[in-house]
Design a protein around this motif. Structure first.
Motif, PDB file in Angstrom:
ATOM      1  N   GLN A 180       0.910  -0.970  -0.137  1.00 39.76           N
ATOM      2  CA  GLN A 180      -0.003   0.083  -0.007  1.00 39.76           C
ATOM      3  C   GLN A 180       0.782   1.269  -0.029  1.00 39.76           C
ATOM      4  O   GLN A 180       2.143   1.267   0.407  1.00 39.76           O
ATOM      5  CB  GLN A 180      -0.933  -0.033   1.340  1.00 39.76           C
ATOM      6  CG  GLN A 180      -1.949  -0.962   1.171  1.00 39.76           C
ATOM      7  CD  GLN A 180      -3.079  -0.740   2.327  1.00 39.76           C
ATOM      8  OE1 GLN A 180      -2.459  -0.375   3.426  1.00 39.76           O
ATOM      9  NE2 GLN A 180      -4.262  -1.152   2.256  1.00 39.76           N
ATOM     10  N   GLN A 210      -2.880   0.530  -7.888  1.00 39.05           N
ATOM     11  CA  GLN A 210      -4.320   0.398  -8.496  1.00 39.05           C
ATOM     12  C   GLN A 210      -5.284   0.738  -7.106  1.00 39.05           C
ATOM     13  O   GLN A 210      -4.917   0.638  -6.000  1.00 39.05           O
ATOM     14  CB  GLN A 210      -4.549  -1.169  -8.871  1.00 39.05           C
ATOM     15  CG  GLN A 210      -3.684  -1.612  -9.874  1.00 39.05           C
ATOM     16  CD  GLN A 210      -3.976  -2.994 -10.297  1.00 39.05           C
ATOM     17  OE1 GLN A 210      -4.933  -3.739  -9.978  1.00 39.05           O
ATOM     18  NE2 GLN A 210      -3.177  -3.538 -11.084  1.00 39.05           N
ATOM     19  N   ARG A 211      -6.600   1.296  -7.820  1.00 41.99           N
ATOM     20  CA  ARG A 211      -7.554   1.492  -6.812  1.00 41.99           C
ATOM     21  C   ARG A 211      -8.730   1.029  -7.631  1.00 41.99           C
ATOM     22  O   ARG A 211      -9.106   1.197  -8.673  1.00 41.99           O
ATOM     23  CB  ARG A 211      -7.608   2.959  -6.838  1.00 41.99           C
ATOM     24  CG  ARG A 211      -8.427   3.269  -5.764  1.00 41.99           C
ATOM     25  CD  ARG A 211      -8.798   4.879  -5.645  1.00 41.99           C
ATOM     26  NE  ARG A 211      -7.536   5.652  -5.530  1.00 41.99           N
ATOM     27  CZ  ARG A 211      -7.448   6.619  -6.293  1.00 41.99           C
ATOM     28  NH1 ARG A 211      -8.320   7.277  -6.912  1.00 41.99           N
ATOM     29  NH2 ARG A 211      -6.328   7.278  -6.105  1.00 41.99           N
ATOM     30  N   ASP A 212      -9.585   0.053  -6.650  1.00 38.75           N
ATOM     31  CA  ASP A 212     -10.797  -0.644  -7.208  1.00 38.75           C
ATOM     32  C   ASP A 212     -10.538  -1.196  -8.431  1.00 38.75           C
ATOM     33  O   ASP A 212     -11.280  -1.218  -9.539  1.00 38.75           O
ATOM     34  CB  ASP A 212     -11.893   0.523  -7.573  1.00 38.75           C
ATOM     35  CG  ASP A 212     -12.320   1.026  -6.035  1.00 38.75           C
ATOM     36  OD1 ASP A 212     -12.174   0.718  -4.960  1.00 38.75           O
ATOM     37  OD2 ASP A 212     -12.642   2.469  -6.259  1.00 38.75           O
ATOM     38  N   GLY A 213      -9.329  -1.959  -8.760  1.00 39.99           N
ATOM     39  CA  GLY A 213      -8.907  -2.700  -9.774  1.00 39.99           C
ATOM     40  C   GLY A 213      -8.672  -2.216 -10.988  1.00 39.99           C
ATOM     41  O   GLY A 213      -8.409  -2.745 -12.018  1.00 39.99           O
ATOM     42  N   LYS A 214      -8.519  -0.792 -10.753  1.00 39.85           N
ATOM     43  CA  LYS A 214      -8.213  -0.044 -12.152  1.00 39.85           C
ATOM     44  C   LYS A 214      -6.734   0.461 -11.646  1.00 39.85           C
ATOM     45  O   LYS A 214      -6.391   0.949 -10.547  1.00 39.85           O
ATOM     46  CB  LYS A 214      -9.161   0.993 -12.216  1.00 39.85           C
ATOM     47  CG  LYS A 214     -10.623   0.722 -12.613  1.00 39.85           C
ATOM     48  CD  LYS A 214     -11.476   1.846 -12.710  1.00 39.85           C
ATOM     49  CE  LYS A 214     -12.960   1.241 -13.341  1.00 39.85           C
ATOM     50  NZ  LYS A 214     -13.789   2.294 -13.631  1.00 39.85           N
ATOM     51  N   ASP A 246      -3.847   3.339  -1.517  1.00 47.89           N
ATOM     52  CA  ASP A 246      -3.843   2.535  -2.692  1.00 47.89           C
ATOM     53  C   ASP A 246      -2.952   1.325  -3.043  1.00 47.89           C
ATOM     54  O   ASP A 246      -2.053   1.338  -2.134  1.00 47.89           O
ATOM     55  CB  ASP A 246      -3.515   3.713  -3.788  1.00 47.89           C
ATOM     56  CG  ASP A 246      -4.595   4.698  -4.084  1.00 47.89           C
ATOM     57  OD1 ASP A 246      -5.646   4.378  -3.608  1.00 47.89           O
ATOM     58  OD2 ASP A 246      -4.117   5.733  -5.051  1.00 47.89           O
TER      59      ASP A 246
END
Length: 253
Positions: A180, A210-214, A246
């Motif tokens: 993180q 990445q954040r929320d898989g993006k 993140d």
């Protein structure tokens, strides 16, 4: 006639002698009795003196006995007081013992907390960087961003080719990394992550945010500590500003 007279004279003489003998015997007996009486009186006086002495001793013994009784009563009273004090001391000792146990438990808890704090401090020291070093990285990253911007303005290229040129010196990070962001630098120029040397991170490793898989951005590791690293954000790859918390994963070249 003379014979009778002589006989009577003899009888008179014998009577006189007998009377004298009886008188002498009675006198001697009287003297003996007087002497015995005197002896008895002396013994009586001695006995009376002894009785008086014994009475005095009895009185003394009675006084001593009375004093002893008073001493015994006083001793009993003292024993009662001492017993009450002993019970009080036992209760006080029990209270102090409980208080000592509580303090020992508290001290043990404090010792554990102190050990945890020391461990945490050691980890923070191992994972910390100096302000001067962070400022140096910020300046270096800002300079690199300025150069990149200058290159973009002077020699237009497609984002794909520019990104490929930037990645030329990067190295592939080991797979399976999962960390993180701890801190985001000014103007999103760099980040501090909780992956370090012990996690397998090395200089110039390529990682992904990445954040929320993006994908948020790609980063290049510029300094490695034991349990954290500093990485500059590759501007061409940044889709949005990174944020603390993140995810940081292994990148793909």
């Amino acid at each position: 006639m003379n014979s009778i007279t002589n006989f009577l004279s003899i009888l008179a003489i014998i009577g006189a002698i007998a009377s004298g003998g009886f008188y002498f015997l009675n006198l001697q007996e009287a003297n003996n009795l007087a002497q015995e009486l005197q002896t008895a009186n002396s013994q009586l006086s001695a006995t009376q003196s002894k009785n008086i002495e014994q009475s005095s001793k009895i009185d003394d013994l009675s006084a001593q006995l009375q004093q002893s009784n008073l001493s015994i009563e006083e001793a009993r009273s003292n024993i009662t007081v001492i017993s009450a004090r002993s019970n009080q001391l036992k209760r006080e000792n029990g209270r102090l013992s409980d208080e000592l146990d509580r303090r020992l438990d508290k001290e043990e808890s404090l010792q554990i907390a102190l050990a945890d704090l020391k461990k945490e401090m050691a980890e923070l020291r191992a994972n910390s960087i100096s302000l001067d070093k962070a400022t140096e990285y910020e300046t270096e990253i800002a300079s690199l961003e300025a150069r990149i911007l200058q290159l973009k303005n002077s020699q237009p290229t497609s984002p794909t080719s520019s990104l490929a040129d930037t990645y030329r010196n990067l190295k592939a990070a080991p797979g399976g990394l999962n960390g993180q962001i701890l801190t985001v630098g000014p103007q999103s120029s760099f980040v501090v992550i909780n992956l370090g040397y012990t996690s397998g991170v090395r200089l110039d490793h390529l990682l992904e945010i990445q954040r929320d898989g993006k994908l948020v951005a790609n980063i290049q590791v510029t300094e490695v500590k034991e349990n954290l690293s500093i990485a500059r954000i590759l501007p061409e790859s940044m889709a949005t500003d990174p944020e603390t918390g993140d995810l940081v994963l292994s990148g793909n070249l």
